[in-house]
Design a protein around this motif. Structure first.
Motif, PDB file in Angstrom:
ATOM      1  N   ILE A  89       0.848  -1.615   0.261  1.00  0.00           N
ATOM      2  CA  ILE A  89      -0.049  -0.111   0.059  1.00  0.00           C
ATOM      3  C   ILE A  89       0.623   1.736   0.282  1.00  0.00           C
ATOM      4  O   ILE A  89       0.616   1.556  -1.197  1.00  0.00           O
ATOM      5  CB  ILE A  89      -0.698   0.183   1.509  1.00  0.00           C
ATOM      6  CG1 ILE A  89      -1.775  -1.065   0.908  1.00  0.00           C
ATOM      7  CG2 ILE A  89      -1.738   1.257   1.358  1.00  0.00           C
ATOM      8  CD1 ILE A  89      -2.888  -1.362   2.168  1.00  0.00           C
ATOM      9  N   THR A  90       1.690   1.225   0.866  1.00  0.00           N
ATOM     10  CA  THR A  90       2.964   2.495   0.823  1.00  0.00           C
ATOM     11  C   THR A  90       3.582   2.477  -0.843  1.00  0.00           C
ATOM     12  O   THR A  90       3.690   3.557  -0.733  1.00  0.00           O
ATOM     13  CB  THR A  90       3.792   2.373   1.954  1.00  0.00           C
ATOM     14  OG1 THR A  90       5.084   1.275   2.065  1.00  0.00           O
ATOM     15  CG2 THR A  90       3.398   2.350   3.488  1.00  0.00           C
ATOM     16  N   ASP A  91       4.134   1.460  -1.133  1.00  0.00           N
ATOM     17  CA  ASP A  91       4.285   1.757  -2.515  1.00  0.00           C
ATOM     18  C   ASP A  91       3.722   2.477  -3.551  1.00  0.00           C
ATOM     19  O   ASP A  91       3.933   3.001  -4.344  1.00  0.00           O
ATOM     20  CB  ASP A  91       4.570   0.603  -3.065  1.00  0.00           C
ATOM     21  CG  ASP A  91       5.886  -0.207  -4.430  1.00  0.00           C
ATOM     22  OD1 ASP A  91       6.540   0.939  -4.510  1.00  0.00           O
ATOM     23  OD2 ASP A  91       5.597  -0.381  -4.631  1.00  0.00           O
ATOM     24  N   ARG A  92       2.269   1.660  -3.132  1.00  0.00           N
ATOM     25  CA  ARG A  92       1.288   2.590  -4.065  1.00  0.00           C
ATOM     26  C   ARG A  92       1.687   4.053  -3.906  1.00  0.00           C
ATOM     27  O   ARG A  92       1.169   4.699  -4.639  1.00  0.00           O
ATOM     28  CB  ARG A  92      -0.138   1.716  -4.180  1.00  0.00           C
ATOM     29  CG  ARG A  92      -0.412   0.630  -4.606  1.00  0.00           C
ATOM     30  CD  ARG A  92      -1.379  -0.914  -4.887  1.00  0.00           C
ATOM     31  NE  ARG A  92      -1.293  -1.980  -4.760  1.00  0.00           N
ATOM     32  CZ  ARG A  92      -2.313  -2.391  -4.082  1.00  0.00           C
ATOM     33  NH1 ARG A  92      -2.570  -2.341  -3.239  1.00  0.00           N
ATOM     34  NH2 ARG A  92      -1.652  -4.055  -4.477  1.00  0.00           N
ATOM     35  N   LEU A  93       0.626   3.897  -3.075  1.00  0.00           N
ATOM     36  CA  LEU A  93       0.682   5.850  -2.663  1.00  0.00           C
ATOM     37  C   LEU A  93       2.479   6.481  -3.065  1.00  0.00           C
ATOM     38  O   LEU A  93       2.211   7.278  -3.129  1.00  0.00           O
ATOM     39  CB  LEU A  93       0.633   5.821  -0.904  1.00  0.00           C
ATOM     40  CG  LEU A  93       0.609   7.134  -0.590  1.00  0.00           C
ATOM     41  CD1 LEU A  93      -0.394   7.499  -0.708  1.00  0.00           C
ATOM     42  CD2 LEU A  93       0.742   6.755   1.256  1.00  0.00           C
ATOM     43  N   ALA A  94       2.789   5.799  -2.391  1.00  0.00           N
ATOM     44  CA  ALA A  94       4.408   6.216  -3.108  1.00  0.00           C
ATOM     45  C   ALA A  94       4.481   7.005  -4.717  1.00  0.00           C
ATOM     46  O   ALA A  94       4.287   7.661  -5.208  1.00  0.00           O
ATOM     47  CB  ALA A  94       5.931   5.913  -2.439  1.00  0.00           C
ATOM     48  N   HIS A  95       3.256   5.864  -5.109  1.00  0.00           N
ATOM     49  CA  HIS A  95       4.046   5.852  -6.897  1.00  0.00           C
ATOM     50  C   HIS A  95       2.910   7.115  -7.293  1.00  0.00           C
ATOM     51  O   HIS A  95       3.546   7.672  -8.002  1.00  0.00           O
ATOM     52  CB  HIS A  95       3.430   4.473  -7.593  1.00  0.00           C
ATOM     53  CG  HIS A  95       3.757   4.725  -8.750  1.00  0.00           C
ATOM     54  ND1 HIS A  95       3.319   3.048  -9.523  1.00  0.00           N
ATOM     55  CD2 HIS A  95       4.038   5.416  -9.729  1.00  0.00           C
ATOM     56  CE1 HIS A  95       3.387   4.042 -10.654  1.00  0.00           C
ATOM     57  NE2 HIS A  95       4.478   4.551 -11.180  1.00  0.00           N
ATOM     58  N   ALA A  96       1.471   7.072  -6.627  1.00  0.00           N
ATOM     59  CA  ALA A  96       0.562   7.659  -6.881  1.00  0.00           C
ATOM     60  C   ALA A  96       0.862   9.491  -6.660  1.00  0.00           C
ATOM     61  O   ALA A  96       0.519  10.165  -7.377  1.00  0.00           O
ATOM     62  CB  ALA A  96      -0.784   7.681  -5.848  1.00  0.00           C
ATOM     63  N   LEU A  97       1.455   9.723  -5.231  1.00  0.00           N
ATOM     64  CA  LEU A  97       1.899  11.234  -5.386  1.00  0.00           C
ATOM     65  C   LEU A  97       3.345  11.708  -6.391  1.00  0.00           C
ATOM     66  O   LEU A  97       3.269  12.429  -6.771  1.00  0.00           O
ATOM     67  CB  LEU A  97       2.705  10.725  -3.608  1.00  0.00           C
ATOM     68  CG  LEU A  97       1.461  10.633  -2.700  1.00  0.00           C
ATOM     69  CD1 LEU A  97       2.183  10.114  -1.078  1.00  0.00           C
ATOM     70  CD2 LEU A  97       1.286  11.917  -2.345  1.00  0.00           C
ATOM     71  N   GLY A  98       3.878  10.543  -6.813  1.00  0.00           N
ATOM     72  CA  GLY A  98       4.975  10.742  -7.341  1.00  0.00           C
ATOM     73  C   GLY A  98       4.243  11.810  -8.922  1.00  0.00           C
ATOM     74  O   GLY A  98       5.053  12.817  -9.289  1.00  0.00           O
ATOM     75  N   GLU A  99       3.640  10.562  -9.120  1.00  0.00           N
ATOM     76  CA  GLU A  99       2.864  10.907 -10.269  1.00  0.00           C
ATOM     77  C   GLU A  99       2.415  12.111 -10.532  1.00  0.00           C
ATOM     78  O   GLU A  99       2.198  12.921 -10.958  1.00  0.00           O
ATOM     79  CB  GLU A  99       1.568  10.339 -10.646  1.00  0.00           C
ATOM     80  CG  GLU A  99       2.392   8.801 -11.199  1.00  0.00           C
ATOM     81  CD  GLU A  99       1.220   7.585 -11.306  1.00  0.00           C
ATOM     82  OE1 GLU A  99       1.171   6.821 -12.408  1.00  0.00           O
ATOM     83  OE2 GLU A  99       0.134   7.561 -11.618  1.00  0.00           O
ATOM     84  N   ILE A 100       1.293  12.197  -9.196  1.00  0.00           N
ATOM     85  CA  ILE A 100       1.043  13.999  -8.965  1.00  0.00           C
ATOM     86  C   ILE A 100       1.629  14.739  -8.777  1.00  0.00           C
ATOM     87  O   ILE A 100       1.464  15.872  -9.354  1.00  0.00           O
ATOM     88  CB  ILE A 100      -0.436  13.508  -8.042  1.00  0.00           C
ATOM     89  CG1 ILE A 100      -1.105  12.826  -8.105  1.00  0.00           C
ATOM     90  CG2 ILE A 100      -0.851  15.025  -7.730  1.00  0.00           C
ATOM     91  CD1 ILE A 100      -1.818  12.896  -9.333  1.00  0.00           C
ATOM     92  N   GLY A 101       3.187  14.816  -7.927  1.00  0.00           N
ATOM     93  CA  GLY A 101       3.792  15.918  -7.767  1.00  0.00           C
ATOM     94  C   GLY A 101       4.225  15.933  -8.924  1.00  0.00           C
ATOM     95  O   GLY A 101       5.041  17.800  -9.563  1.00  0.00           O
ATOM     96  N   VAL A 102       5.185  15.439  -9.542  1.00  0.00           N
ATOM     97  CA  VAL A 102       5.548  15.614 -11.754  1.00  0.00           C
ATOM     98  C   VAL A 102       4.145  16.222 -12.447  1.00  0.00           C
ATOM     99  O   VAL A 102       4.705  17.141 -13.594  1.00  0.00           O
ATOM    100  CB  VAL A 102       5.992  13.802 -12.145  1.00  0.00           C
ATOM    101  CG1 VAL A 102       5.997  14.295 -13.750  1.00  0.00           C
ATOM    102  CG2 VAL A 102       7.426  13.744 -11.281  1.00  0.00           C
ATOM    103  N   LEU A 103       3.263  16.049 -11.801  1.00  0.00           N
ATOM    104  CA  LEU A 103       1.815  16.664 -13.005  1.00  0.00           C
ATOM    105  C   LEU A 103       1.734  17.851 -12.508  1.00  0.00           C
ATOM    106  O   LEU A 103       2.022  18.679 -13.085  1.00  0.00           O
ATOM    107  CB  LEU A 103       0.580  15.979 -12.419  1.00  0.00           C
ATOM    108  CG  LEU A 103      -0.664  16.782 -13.058  1.00  0.00           C
ATOM    109  CD1 LEU A 103      -0.902  16.212 -14.900  1.00  0.00           C
ATOM    110  CD2 LEU A 103      -1.783  15.796 -12.542  1.00  0.00           C
ATOM    111  N   PHE A 104       1.985  17.994 -10.983  1.00  0.00           N
ATOM    112  CA  PHE A 104       1.853  19.887 -10.297  1.00  0.00           C
ATOM    113  C   PHE A 104       2.828  20.486 -10.596  1.00  0.00           C
ATOM    114  O   PHE A 104       3.258  21.715 -11.565  1.00  0.00           O
ATOM    115  CB  PHE A 104       1.301  20.001  -8.808  1.00  0.00           C
ATOM    116  CG  PHE A 104      -0.125  19.688  -8.837  1.00  0.00           C
ATOM    117  CD1 PHE A 104      -0.788  21.187  -9.301  1.00  0.00           C
ATOM    118  CD2 PHE A 104      -0.362  18.566  -8.706  1.00  0.00           C
ATOM    119  CE1 PHE A 104      -2.593  20.174  -9.074  1.00  0.00           C
ATOM    120  CE2 PHE A 104      -2.196  17.965  -9.626  1.00  0.00           C
ATOM    121  CZ  PHE A 104      -3.410  18.758  -9.278  1.00  0.00           C
ATOM    122  N   GLY A 105       4.097  20.302 -10.655  1.00  0.00           N
ATOM    123  CA  GLY A 105       5.330  20.265 -10.688  1.00  0.00           C
ATOM    124  C   GLY A 105       5.723  21.048 -12.762  1.00  0.00           C
ATOM    125  O   GLY A 105       6.217  22.463 -12.679  1.00  0.00           O
TER     126      GLY A 105
END
Lengths: 250, 135
Positions: free
Chosen positions: A91-107
């Protein structure tokens, strides 16, 4: 995915909270209304300053996404090495993956709206000031994380390597935050809390609503992407299970 | 010779691609002419363009009248400058918000494509399950 009936649980990923998109859309519309019809024109920059509201809100979302990705990746590295923690580690791995994607999107949004604001105000699209350089490098770092994470798929070593890259990105976010204070630069210090700030109450209201709506939007995207990754994992497990059964039959 | 793992080859390709992107960016920047910038604005506060009312002048106070006259002229010059800035500023404002929505739409399109691919994989999986059940 149950071993007895691989077909039973498999449903395409659906949004978990059906009212969420409507709330997010309404919040974004209210924020846009405030930006263009309520917030007053800024006295030195003029109309172009209205970029500020979504530019800074997107930067908040990107930085929170990257910090979250680093923390969740660290948790994944810690938990994956422990017995009986496999489910939470996943679950933490999936959360990290999703947060990384959204970070890059808004970045990406920040790195595009920023130069468009800088050109009429600073007379150049880009300056090599520390905050901008660090922001761009952190964006590259998390793009690297996403590329590696995408190629790793079910490979645990690849996932751990990607998590390690994300952990390195965590301190970079702190450096982006303090870059102007430490090394200077042209960035306005409006949101630093050291005097100044947004002087008009309508500007403060608009900024608060823009931040809240963009963060709500980012949270709903993280939720959506987590469900997508969970479904992808289940589908890959089901494929493996099915291949085993087909091999056993033949 | 031991064959390299698929992850190793892909990882090397990804690292190489990213490194080339970084080198190309830095290379293009080092060659670019750095434009001469005007004195950078680094405001610590954003204020509205609301003007406070000018002080009332007592009848016969010529100095007061002149002060108000100067203040009005300064405001007019500032307003003129702001209007000039807005001529280009509005275009950049429009471009920034257009870019924001284009990026978000591109992201949603990408998610929709991946979702469709997953649904297709699910259909294939169900088909294989059905075939397995028939045997």
């Amino acid at each position: 995915m149950s071993a007895s009936s691989p077909d039973a649980d498999l449903q395409p990923a659906r949004p978990g909270v059906t009212w969420m998109p409507y709330v997010v859309a309404a919040a974004l519309l209210v924020a846009l209304f405030l930006v263009f019809f309520v917030a007053p024109r800024e006295r030195t920059m003029g109309e172009v300053q209205r970029i500020f509201y979504f530019h800074v809100a997107s930067a908040f979302a990107a930085l929170i996404g990257w910090v979250g990705c680093a923390v969740a990746s660290l948790a994944y590295l810690f938990l994956s090495a422990r017995q009986g923690m496999e489910v939470i580690a996943k679950i933490t791995d999936r959360l990290a993956h999703a947060l990384g994607e959204i970070g890059v999107l808004f970045g990406t949004i920040v790195l595009i709206t920023g130069p468009l604001w800088a050109k009429p105000v600073w007379k150049t699209y880009w300056t090599w000031e520390p905050r901008l350089v660090l922001m761009m490098l952190t964006q590259f770092l998390f793009i690297g994380y996403l590329v590696l994470r995408a190629y790793a798929k079910k490979d645990v070593a690849g996932r751990k390597l990607a998590a390690g890259i994300a952990v390195i990105g965590g301190p970079a976010v702190y450096l982006i935050h303090v870059a102007v204070e430490l090394w200077g630069g042209n960035h306005p210090q409006v949101v630093s809390g050291q005097g100044g700030g947004l002087q008009h109450p309508d500007m403060q209201l608009t900024f608060a609503v823009a931040i809240a709506s963009v963060l709500l939007f980012a949270a709903s995207l993280v939720h959506l992407r987590m469900r997508h990754h969970a479904f992808t994992d289940e589908l890959e497990d089901a494929y493996l299970e099915l291949s085993d059964r087909e091999d056993a039959r033949s | 010779m031991k064959p390299s793992s698929p992850l190793g080859a892909r990882f090397r390709t990804a690292v190489l691609t990213l490194s080339l992107a970084v080198v190309a960016t830095l290379g293009s920047v080092s060659r670019a002419d750095v434009p001469v910038r005007e004195e950078p604005q680094r405001p610590s506060a954003f204020g509205a363009t609301e003007d406070a009312p000018l002080p009332t002048v007592a009848p016969g106070d010529l100095q007061g009248l002149l002060r108000n006259c100067d203040a009005e002229r300064e405001r007019a010059v500032a307003a003129q400058k702001l209007c000039e800035q807005d001529k280009t500023g509005v275009d950049f404002l429009g471009a920034a918000y257009a870019a924001l929505w284009i990026i978000l739409m591109a992201f949603f399109a990408l998610v929709a494509i991946r979702q469709r691919r997953l649904s297709a994989e699910l259909a294939t999986l169900r088909e294989r399950l059905a075939r397995l059940g028939e045997r």
